[in-house]
Design a protein around this motif. Structure first.
Motif, PDB file in Angstrom:
ATOM      1  N   ILE A   1      15.139   2.933  -0.764  1.00 13.00           N
ATOM      2  CA  ILE A   1      16.229   3.910  -0.735  1.00 13.00           C
ATOM      3  C   ILE A   1      17.051   3.584   0.499  1.00 13.00           C
ATOM      4  CG2 ILE A   1      16.890   6.345  -0.627  1.00 13.00           C
ATOM      5  CD1 ILE A   1      14.216   7.066  -1.878  1.00 13.00           C
ATOM      6  N   VAL A   2      18.315   3.236   0.287  1.00 15.22           N
ATOM      7  CA  VAL A   2      19.148   2.743   1.388  1.00 15.22           C
ATOM      8  C   VAL A   2      20.493   3.449   1.385  1.00 15.22           C
ATOM      9  CG1 VAL A   2      18.072   0.451   1.260  1.00 15.22           C
ATOM     10  CG2 VAL A   2      20.196   0.881   0.002  1.00 15.22           C
ATOM     11  N   THR A   3      21.154   3.405   2.534  1.00 18.85           N
ATOM     12  CA  THR A   3      22.543   3.846   2.594  1.00 18.85           C
ATOM     13  C   THR A   3      23.457   2.754   2.029  1.00 18.85           C
ATOM     14  OG1 THR A   3      22.461   3.121   4.902  1.00 18.85           O
ATOM     15  CG2 THR A   3      22.389   5.493   4.496  1.00 18.85           C
ATOM     16  N   GLU A   4      24.650   3.153   1.684  1.00 22.76           N
ATOM     17  CA  GLU A   4      25.595   2.231   1.043  1.00 22.76           C
ATOM     18  C   GLU A   4      26.319   1.399   2.106  1.00 22.76           C
ATOM     19  OE1 GLU A   4      28.822   2.404  -2.646  1.00 22.76           O
ATOM     20  OE2 GLU A   4      28.439   4.182  -1.425  1.00 22.76           O
ATOM     21  N   TRP A   5      25.547   0.504   2.733  1.00 18.16           N
ATOM     22  CA  TRP A   5      26.190  -0.388   3.699  1.00 18.16           C
ATOM     23  C   TRP A   5      27.076  -1.375   2.940  1.00 18.16           C
ATOM     24  CZ3 TRP A   5      21.321  -2.005   2.002  1.00 18.16           C
ATOM     25  CH2 TRP A   5      21.147  -3.373   1.777  1.00 18.16           C
ATOM     26  N   LYS A   6      27.815  -2.142   3.678  1.00 17.22           N
ATOM     27  CA  LYS A   6      28.901  -2.956   3.114  1.00 17.22           C
ATOM     28  C   LYS A   6      28.470  -3.827   1.942  1.00 17.22           C
ATOM     29  CE  LYS A   6      32.447  -6.232   4.723  1.00 17.22           C
ATOM     30  NZ  LYS A   6      32.955  -6.970   5.899  1.00 17.22           N
TER      31      LYS A   6
ATOM     32  N   LEU B   1       0.814  -1.212   0.000  1.00 19.22           N
ATOM     33  CA  LEU B   1       0.000   0.000   0.000  1.00 19.22           C
ATOM     34  C   LEU B   1       0.851   1.267   0.000  1.00 19.22           C
ATOM     35  CD1 LEU B   1      -2.654  -1.101   2.655  1.00 19.22           C
ATOM     36  CD2 LEU B   1      -2.829  -1.230   0.156  1.00 19.22           C
ATOM     37  N   TYR B   2       2.182   1.095   0.012  1.00 12.96           N
ATOM     38  CA  TYR B   2       3.098   2.237   0.048  1.00 12.96           C
ATOM     39  C   TYR B   2       3.859   2.337  -1.275  1.00 12.96           C
ATOM     40  CZ  TYR B   2       1.808   2.325   4.917  1.00 12.96           C
ATOM     41  OH  TYR B   2       1.086   2.399   6.077  1.00 12.96           O
ATOM     42  N   ASP B   3       4.656   3.412  -1.389  1.00 15.08           N
ATOM     43  CA  ASP B   3       5.350   3.673  -2.652  1.00 15.08           C
ATOM     44  C   ASP B   3       6.838   3.386  -2.599  1.00 15.08           C
ATOM     45  OD1 ASP B   3       3.098   4.729  -4.181  1.00 15.08           O
ATOM     46  OD2 ASP B   3       3.161   6.421  -2.791  1.00 15.08           O
ATOM     47  N   VAL B   4       7.462   3.629  -1.466  1.00 15.58           N
ATOM     48  CA  VAL B   4       8.914   3.434  -1.364  1.00 15.58           C
ATOM     49  C   VAL B   4       9.282   3.194   0.096  1.00 15.58           C
ATOM     50  CG1 VAL B   4       9.349   5.936  -1.133  1.00 15.58           C
ATOM     51  CG2 VAL B   4      11.185   4.414  -1.970  1.00 15.58           C
ATOM     52  N   MET B   5      10.255   2.307   0.294  1.00 14.39           N
ATOM     53  CA  MET B   5      10.755   2.041   1.643  1.00 14.39           C
ATOM     54  C   MET B   5      12.075   2.766   1.863  1.00 14.39           C
ATOM     55  SD  MET B   5      11.789  -1.523   3.559  1.00 14.39           S
ATOM     56  CE  MET B   5      10.085  -2.000   3.865  1.00 14.39           C
ATOM     57  N   LEU B   6      12.216   3.410   3.019  1.00 13.30           N
ATOM     58  CA  LEU B   6      13.487   4.008   3.419  1.00 13.30           C
ATOM     59  C   LEU B   6      14.166   3.108   4.444  1.00 13.30           C
ATOM     60  CD1 LEU B   6      12.741   7.825   3.933  1.00 13.30           C
ATOM     61  CD2 LEU B   6      13.470   6.625   1.871  1.00 13.30           C
ATOM     62  N   LEU B   7      15.452   2.833   4.231  1.00  7.93           N
ATOM     63  CA  LEU B   7      16.252   2.119   5.219  1.00  7.93           C
ATOM     64  C   LEU B   7      17.661   2.723   5.217  1.00  7.93           C
ATOM     65  CD1 LEU B   7      16.150  -0.196   7.328  1.00  7.93           C
ATOM     66  CD2 LEU B   7      17.275  -1.620   5.607  1.00  7.93           C
ATOM     67  N   PRO B   8      17.815   3.926   5.804  1.00  3.88           N
ATOM     68  CA  PRO B   8      19.134   4.561   5.834  1.00  3.88           C
ATOM     69  C   PRO B   8      19.979   4.036   6.995  1.00  3.88           C
ATOM     70  CG  PRO B   8      17.491   6.034   6.758  1.00  3.88           C
ATOM     71  CD  PRO B   8      16.754   4.785   6.343  1.00  3.88           C
TER      72      PRO B   8
ATOM     73  N   ILE C   1      20.775   3.863  -3.886  1.00  3.02           N
ATOM     74  CA  ILE C   1      21.781   3.762  -2.832  1.00  3.02           C
ATOM     75  C   ILE C   1      22.413   5.138  -2.664  1.00  3.02           C
ATOM     76  CG2 ILE C   1      23.931   2.672  -2.098  1.00  3.02           C
ATOM     77  CD1 ILE C   1      23.225   0.294  -3.901  1.00  3.02           C
ATOM     78  N   VAL C   2      22.449   5.623  -1.417  1.00  2.00           N
ATOM     79  CA  VAL C   2      23.060   6.923  -1.145  1.00  2.00           C
ATOM     80  C   VAL C   2      24.282   6.703  -0.258  1.00  2.00           C
ATOM     81  CG1 VAL C   2      20.825   8.059  -1.357  1.00  2.00           C
ATOM     82  CG2 VAL C   2      21.651   7.399   0.913  1.00  2.00           C
ATOM     83  N   PRO C   3      25.248   7.637  -0.251  1.00  2.00           N
ATOM     84  CA  PRO C   3      26.475   7.448   0.539  1.00  2.00           C
ATOM     85  C   PRO C   3      26.183   7.145   2.002  1.00  2.00           C
ATOM     86  CG  PRO C   3      26.740   9.297  -0.970  1.00  2.00           C
ATOM     87  CD  PRO C   3      25.301   8.871  -1.062  1.00  2.00           C
ATOM     88  N   PHE C   4      27.012   6.294   2.575  1.00  3.85           N
ATOM     89  CA  PHE C   4      26.762   5.783   3.922  1.00  3.85           C
ATOM     90  C   PHE C   4      26.878   6.872   4.982  1.00  3.85           C
ATOM     91  CE2 PHE C   4      27.979   3.636   7.892  1.00  3.85           C
ATOM     92  CZ  PHE C   4      26.958   2.696   7.989  1.00  3.85           C
ATOM     93  N   ASN C   5      27.903   7.703   4.889  1.00  5.75           N
ATOM     94  CA  ASN C   5      28.170   8.669   5.951  1.00  5.75           C
ATOM     95  C   ASN C   5      27.533  10.035   5.729  1.00  5.75           C
ATOM     96  OD1 ASN C   5      29.802   6.986   7.651  1.00  5.75           O
ATOM     97  ND2 ASN C   5      31.474   7.193   6.180  1.00  5.75           N
TER      98      ASN C   5
END
Length: 342
Positions: free
Chosen positions: A274-279, A244-251, A293-297
């Motif tokens: 949309i996530v951070t650049e984890w390992k 029922l949603y459009d996008v998940m955030l997991l930074p 993927i967005v930069p981790f720090n």
């Protein structure tokens, strides 16, 4: 008396408190997989959470371990450090095979100062890693020759029906704790308020609250009329709800995440991430295809920019949703049979 091969699944099931997180969900799913696929075996389990209730249950745990022929082992950090040496010695005495199903991506770093554990792990039947990178690191750093890939997975027969909304419906589903990136999401909420965009977005949180961050989280949620917390989802409701949603955030701020189960659940539900650049992020998120993927720090502003882009470009959002559905087939239940026969 049963003549079937005894298989024991040993790990933190979380049944006492119905704890739902990456560790407990994978442990339960491996048990279910074994029950469904290994029909000619006698499959049992032991929930190590029960040891919190009574240390006397240690005797029951070790008795079950000694009686099995194959052990499916899913330890968290303390279990691996304290119990594994004993379990390994028992495996040599009672001649059972150990299959270690790794949860997350922390094992290489964790073993740095544990030479005895490395010696023993190199001699068990199999180490089943979630990621190619962890497999490669265990082989290169410690010369392990018993590592393969056994991906995080989900049982599903769910086919989402696409829905449209005037608002971009953002969802977070994971353990409710700062280390999962709550601060970045609330900074996004601040940006939305500062720019008068409240009518264009909604943010919904699902998950079990970590005690140490409960006050911080609930105080923040109250500040925004477009942000809500809806408790934790039972496993059977996850995919229908997320669709029922459009996008998940997991930074996430956990650099050594393996494959977060919430990413798999997002794909199965037909929504991008949309996530951070984890390992290990690039193994599971196709940047620009199944999500971003967005930069981790220092990627918070880039995360905000990606959210704004999806609100404006609904055709791009539809493409990402289509790609997420294709991606989900990578996480269908794998086959266990070759582990038992090998």
């Amino acid at each position: 008396m049963s003549t079937k091969t005894k298989v024991l699944v040993l790990g933190y099931f979380g049944y006492l408190t119905n704890q739902l997180d990456g560790q407990t969900v994978k442990t339960r799913d491996v048990y279910r997989l074994a029950k469904e696929q290994l029909t000619d075996c006698d499959v049992e389990y032991f929930d190590t959470q029960s040891l919190q209730k009574s240390k006397l249950l240690l005797f029951k745990m070790f008795f079950k371990v000694m009686c099995c022929k194959t052990l499916f082992y899913l330890p968290a950090h303390n279990n691996l450090k304290v119990f594994f040496p004993i379990i390994f010695i028992l495996s040599q005495l009672f001649r059972f095979k150990i299959h270690y199903f790794v949860v997350g991506g922390w094992l290489r770093e964790y073993l740095t100062n544990l030479p005895i554990h490395r010696f023993m792990l190199a001699r068990i039947k199999g180490i089943h890693a979630e990621t190619q990178r962890l497999k490669r690191e265990l082989e290169e750093f410690y010369d392990f020759r018993n590592v393969d890939i056994f991906p995080n997975f989900r049982f599903f027969d769910f086919n989402p029906q696409p829905t449209d909304s005037k608002k971009l419906r953002i969802v977070f589903m994971a353990r409710i704790m700062k280390q999962k990136g709550l601060d970045w999401i609330f900074n996004l909420a601040d940006y939305i308020v500062a720019n008068g965009l409240q009518e264009k977005f909604s943010i919904t949180f699902f998950g079990q609250e970590a005690d140490e961050d409960k006050e911080y989280f609930e105080g923040k949620v109250k500040q925004y009329d477009f942000v809500e917390y809806c408790g934790h989802l039972q496993p059977e409701l996850i995919h229908e709800t997320l669709s029922l949603y459009d996008v998940m955030l997991l930074p996430t701020h956990f650099y050594t995440e393996g494959l977060p189960g919430s990413v798999v659940d997002a794909y199965i539900s037909g929504i991008p991430v949309i996530v951070t650049e984890w390992k290990h992020s690039h193994e599971f998120v196709d940047d620009g295809k199944s999500g971003f993927i967005v930069p981790f720090n220092d990627g918070m502003q880039q995360m905000i920019d990606r959210v704004l882009l999806l609100e404006k470009d609904r055709e791009l959002l539809r493409q990402l949703k289509t790609n997420a559905l294709v991606k989900r087939m990578e996480f269908a239940p794998p086959k266990l049979d070759n582990l038992i026969r090998g």
